[in-house]
Design an enzyme around this catalytic site. Structure first.
Site, PDB file in Angstrom:
ATOM      1  N   HIS A 119       0.832  -1.215   0.000  1.00  0.00           N
ATOM      2  CA  HIS A 119       0.000   0.000   0.000  1.00  0.00           C
ATOM      3  C   HIS A 119       0.857   1.251   0.000  1.00  0.00           C
ATOM      4  CE1 HIS A 119      -3.817  -2.047   1.300  1.00  0.00           C
ATOM      5  NE2 HIS A 119      -2.960  -2.883   1.851  1.00  0.00           N
ATOM      6  N   LYS A 122     -10.909  12.631   5.065  1.00  0.00           N
ATOM      7  CA  LYS A 122      -9.821  11.643   5.010  1.00  0.00           C
ATOM      8  C   LYS A 122      -8.785  12.072   6.039  1.00  0.00           C
ATOM      9  CE  LYS A 122      -9.287  12.561   0.533  1.00  0.00           C
ATOM     10  NZ  LYS A 122      -9.298  11.244  -0.027  1.00  0.00           N
ATOM     11  N   ARG A 123      -7.754  11.230   6.248  1.00  0.00           N
ATOM     12  CA  ARG A 123      -6.678  11.648   7.143  1.00  0.00           C
ATOM     13  C   ARG A 123      -6.136  13.011   6.698  1.00  0.00           C
ATOM     14  NH1 ARG A 123      -4.821   8.047  11.139  1.00  0.00           N
ATOM     15  NH2 ARG A 123      -3.344   9.728  11.459  1.00  0.00           N
ATOM     16  N   LYS A 138      -2.353  14.902   0.872  1.00  0.00           N
ATOM     17  CA  LYS A 138      -3.772  14.867   0.480  1.00  0.00           C
ATOM     18  C   LYS A 138      -4.275  16.283   0.197  1.00  0.00           C
ATOM     19  CE  LYS A 138      -4.410  10.563   3.075  1.00  0.00           C
ATOM     20  NZ  LYS A 138      -4.719   9.455   2.174  1.00  0.00           N
ATOM     21  N   THR A 166     -10.074   5.189  -1.309  1.00  0.00           N
ATOM     22  CA  THR A 166     -11.323   4.425  -1.352  1.00  0.00           C
ATOM     23  C   THR A 166     -12.504   5.320  -1.025  1.00  0.00           C
ATOM     24  OG1 THR A 166     -10.711   3.680   0.860  1.00  0.00           O
ATOM     25  CG2 THR A 166     -10.485   2.082  -0.904  1.00  0.00           C
ATOM     26  N   LYS A 191     -16.729   5.651  -2.367  1.00  0.00           N
ATOM     27  CA  LYS A 191     -17.936   5.791  -1.530  1.00  0.00           C
ATOM     28  C   LYS A 191     -18.722   7.022  -1.949  1.00  0.00           C
ATOM     29  CE  LYS A 191     -15.120   3.759   2.020  1.00  0.00           C
ATOM     30  NZ  LYS A 191     -14.150   4.108   3.068  1.00  0.00           N
TER      31      LYS A 191
END
Ligand code: 26Y
Length: 829
Positions: free
Chosen positions: A370, A561-562, A567, A669, A673
């Site tokens: 990952h 998200k984190r 990000k 992911t 969703k």
């Protein structure tokens, strides 16, 4: 157990009066016998526990049948080894999977209780920090739904991921005492405990047949006690198990000290050993040298392998065929020490010859990578390894020596290859490289998105790919539609069911049928009504929990998200401030009103990420209270992002922010969703964004930014972020406004670390991508202005999400990696 509960309700959609009464009685019996309460003095939690136990009673029979079938028959069992399982709350998920929602709702209602309130009472187990842990949970769901016998093996952390509070705009971490009020879903199985060695030394000896062997004399031994949680599939009889290990001291060891009169030291050492399973290490924390983390890894992997071996020997004469009956998937390198541990168990304990043992090991394990950052690959100081796991180190050296002999032959003594591939990093202080151990010990290595697959082979695992290309495959991640639409978005689920039935819940590709209705304007209208209602639900939640009123007709622009620089939540903020400046400059500007919603946790020691949270909340404070801005812009930070909150947020989103620097998000992911719930994506060409874009078609996806190869190119050509600042007036206005202390009550230092980082380093290329992002957001505005057109795109996103079901991923694992087949569990009457 109540006999009438063991059979399925034949008339679920219309349960009879007596069925409802039976359930009611069961709930009150459990309240009395387990919680020890009468209704008059019971708390909400007591009622939740009583209902949860009633549901558990209902599933016990099938759970036991599955365990017994697995034990009796020679079926292949998939073992998913993962340091994290972010399963989310159980109650409503189990009601859906058991198909007893209606009966329980009625029974609860007729008892004067509110089912939603009880569902919300459940404290979710936060046994993971982000995508990797949630993936493990989706995969367990799909394994059961596809009727594949499986066990999820992990750690029963006493404290899961911390709870996040926001105080004065900053993240504050609170310990997660999720077990405090009891956990009705788990069953302790102390009779299946195992022991695990740590420390000490090894001793060679010759056994009674004259064979040279090694014995590990540990300094201390820890007991692993399994706690089992049922994992239901959707409307199937099979119920798999999530087996999580809790550490305890072995009493015999405490008593030794106790006998010497050192009572307090005995208690102290007991406490130390129990600490092994005490706390989850959050992602993005530097873990190098954290001995406890290595102890955790070895602890849960050794327990799990011993458990598998014991079960195997219960139905087979020996371990020769172990790999035919067990597939062990390593979720990242966290369980990679298992490769050496299984060798130890086979060679030292069960007296297998090395070569035969190695064949069994290689045919048992497979490894999911990952990570693309070389610095994120796990490695442990050799000194720590020797101190904790002396026998395992010897085995790793032996594996390495044999492996490097092969490498030497293949690459004709190329020393660079030898040193890259070696299981031991000897470039400075010595380290054990977990990814190398995982690659060597596995028959298959998989990546988690097509793009990741390509980059993995070109970068971090290039030499391994060159050595054994046949081991590498891609299995694109997926998410379970049961939790991520059926459970979280009942309104949309109902609308889809009305149109195309419900077979898509198990065969997500069937959502394609929605495309038949794309030209039906009344369907598009209904689609908008549903989205609007779901947005109202979230708006109510925000009002109740944050005291801020948001307009459900505004565009809900969401990034959850984190919190991580890669990000790029701060790129999102740059866009918000750009809009703010534009509106301040021209209050009559025709823009689409937006509500920006953020949520996510920062690692407790991650300075920049925590400051990004403070930036988001500070910008929110200014923007939300500016009367000139009104409802045009709102910025909300929802505290304590977790599975339950995700279930509220995904359904309500119009726009999904997937804006990581290309090449940094291995899969992602949450993007799936969101799309599944009808949000459109604004994203970079990264991870599974690329595959989502391909599935939904270019015109239904807002793509921007540099590609991963452009990112590498920019970086290799001396990137000077300041040039972008100097050349772009609007960007300069945004940066200068932050620097001026406008969002920090005049404090110019508060956000200086973020600004300096952007202007002088900008490792994640925010400034390079800024203009492209802003332009793309304008296209979003244009599209949103035409609501009917937007709903078309939204419907097409949902209709084309078939590929992103975790059922598809798991089927690929079964076919290409595990060679696992479904079993049938007979229904008990
Ligand atoms: C070393 C240890 C502290 C550690 C613990 C957890 C290291 C990493 C992690 C978790 C990593 C993670 O969650 N990665 C995410 O995995 C998802 C599932 O494949 C991806 O979708 C996502 O892009 C990736 O960031």
């Amino acid at each position: 157990m109540n006999a009438s509960l063991s059979k399925k309700f034949a008339t679920e959609n219309n349960p009879t009066k007596s069925e409802i009464e039976t359930l009611q009685r069961a709930i009150f019996d459990n309240l009395f016998h387990i919680q020890g309460k009468s209704p008059a003095i019971a708390t909400k939690n007591d009622f939740y526990m009583a209902v949860a136990y009633t549901v558990r009673d209902h599933l016990l029979q099938n759970w036991l049948n599955t365990i017994q079938t697995n034990f009796k028959e020679n079926v292949k069992i998939v073992c998913y080894l993962s340091a994290e399982f972010l399963v989310g709350p159980h109650l409503s998920n189990n009601l859906i999977n058991l198909d007893i929602e209606n009966s329980i709702y009625k029974a609860v209602k007729e008892s004067g209780l509110d089912i939603q309130e009880l569902i919300d009472t459940e404290k979710e187990p936060g046994l993971g920090s982000g995508g990797l842990g949630r993936l493990a949970a989706c995969y367990m769901d799909s394994l059961s739904s596809l009727e594949i016998p499986a066990i999820g093996y992990g750690i029963r952390y006493e404290f899961g991921i911390f709870n996040q509070k926001i105080r004065d705009g900053w993240q504050v971490e609170i310990t997660d005492k999720w077990l405090q009020q009891g956990n009705p879903w788990e069953v302790a199985r102390p009779e299946a405990s195992v022991t695990v060695n740590f420390g000490g030394h090894t001793e060679p000896y010759t056994d009674e047949y004259g064979v040279y062997r090694v014995r590990w004399v540990p300094e201390y031994v820890v007991k692993g006690i399994p706690y089992d949680t049922p994992v239901l599939g959707y409307k199937v009889n099979i119920i798999n198990t999530l087996r999580l290990w809790k550490s305890e001291a072995c009493e015999s060891f405490d008593f030794q000290r106790f006998d010497l009169g050192d009572y307090y030291e005995a208690v102290n050492s007991k406490v130390n050993l129990e600490n092994i399973s005490a706390v989850l290490y959050p992602n993005d924390e530097p873990i190098q040298g954290k001995k406890l983390r290595l102890q955790q890894q070895y602890f849960f992997v050794s327990c799990s392998l011993q458990d598998m071996i014991r079960t195997h020997l219960g139905k087979n004469p020996n371990l020769d065929n172990f790999h035919e009956q067990w597939a062990a998937q390593m979720n990242d390198t966290h369980p990679a020490v298992g490769v050496a541990e299984l060798m130890r168990l086979l060679v030292d304990i069960h007296h297998y010859e090395w070569d035969q043992a190695w064949k069994i090991v290689q045919n048992t394990f497979s490894y999911t990578n990952h990570s693309l950052l070389p610095e994120a690959l796990e490695k442990w100081p050799l000194s720590v390894f020797i101190q904790l796991l002396p026998r395992i180190v010897e085995i790793i050296y032996e594996i390495n020596q044999r492996f490097l002999e092969r490498v030497h032959i293949k690459f004709l003594g190329n020393t660079e290859k030898l040193s890259n591939l070696s299981l031991i990093d000897e470039s400075g202080a010595k380290y054990v490289r977990m990814a190398n151990l995982a690659c060597v010990g596995s028959h298959t290595i998989n990546s988690v998105s097509s793009l990741h697959s390509k980059l993995l082979k070109e970068t971090v695992l290039r030499d391994f790919y060159e050595l054994f290309p046949e081991k590498f495959i891609n299995v694109t991640n997926g998410v379970t539609p049961r939790r991520w639409i059926v459970q979280s978005n009942p309104r949309l689920t109902q609308l889809i069911k009305e149109k195309i039935g419900d077979d898509w819940i198990k065969r997500l590709d069937k959502l394609q049928k929605l495309e038949d209705f794309i030209d039906d304007s009344s369907f598009r209208h209904q689609w908008r009504i549903v989205k609007r209602a779901v947005k109202q639900d979230l708006a109510d939640y925000i009002q109740i929990n944050g005291g801020i009123q948001v307009d459900p007709t505004s565009l809900f622009d969401v990034q959850v998200k984190r919190i991580h620089e890669s990000k790029r939540q701060h790129l999102n903020i740059l866009h918000i401030i750009t809009l703010y400046n534009r509106l301040k400059h021209d209050p009559n500007l025709d823009i689409v009103p937006r509500t920006f919603i953020f949520s996510g946790k920062a690692a407790p020691g991650y300075f920049m990420a925590k400051r990004i949270i403070k930036l988001i909340t500070s910008v929110g404070d200014v923007v939300n209270n500016d009367p000139e801005i009104g409802n045009n812009l709102k910025v909300i930070f929802l505290p304590n992002y977790n599975v339950s909150l995700g279930q509220r947020v995904y359904p309500a989103a119009d726009l999904s922010e997937q804006i990581a620097t290309a090449g940094k998000e291995v899969s992602g992911t949450s993007n799936m969703k969101f799309s599944l719930n009808g949000a459109l994506t604004i994203g970079t060409f990264d991870g599974t964004n690329a595959e989502i874009q391909e599935a939904v078609a270019k015109e239904n996806f807002f793509l921007f930014g540099l590609t991963s190869s452009e990112v590498s190119k920019v970086k290799s050509q001396q990137y000077v972020p300041r040039h972008y600042y100097e050349k772009n007036e609007e960007l300069r206005g945004v940066i200068d406004l932050i620097s001026s202390g406008f969002f920090s009550y005049g404090d110019c230092d508060l956000f200086k670390p973020i600004i300096d980082n952007l202007l002088y380093d900008d490792p994640y290329l925010l400034l390079a991508d800024y203009q492209s992002y802003i332009d793309c957001q304008e296209k979003v505005d244009e599209a949103y202005k035409n609501q009917d057109y937007w709903s078309r795109m939204s419907i097409l996103n949902v209709a084309r999400m078939g590929k992103f079901s975790s059922d598809r991923s798991i089927q690929e694992y079964c076919d290409h990696i595990w060679n696992a087949k479904p079993i049938t569990i007979e229904l008990q009457s």
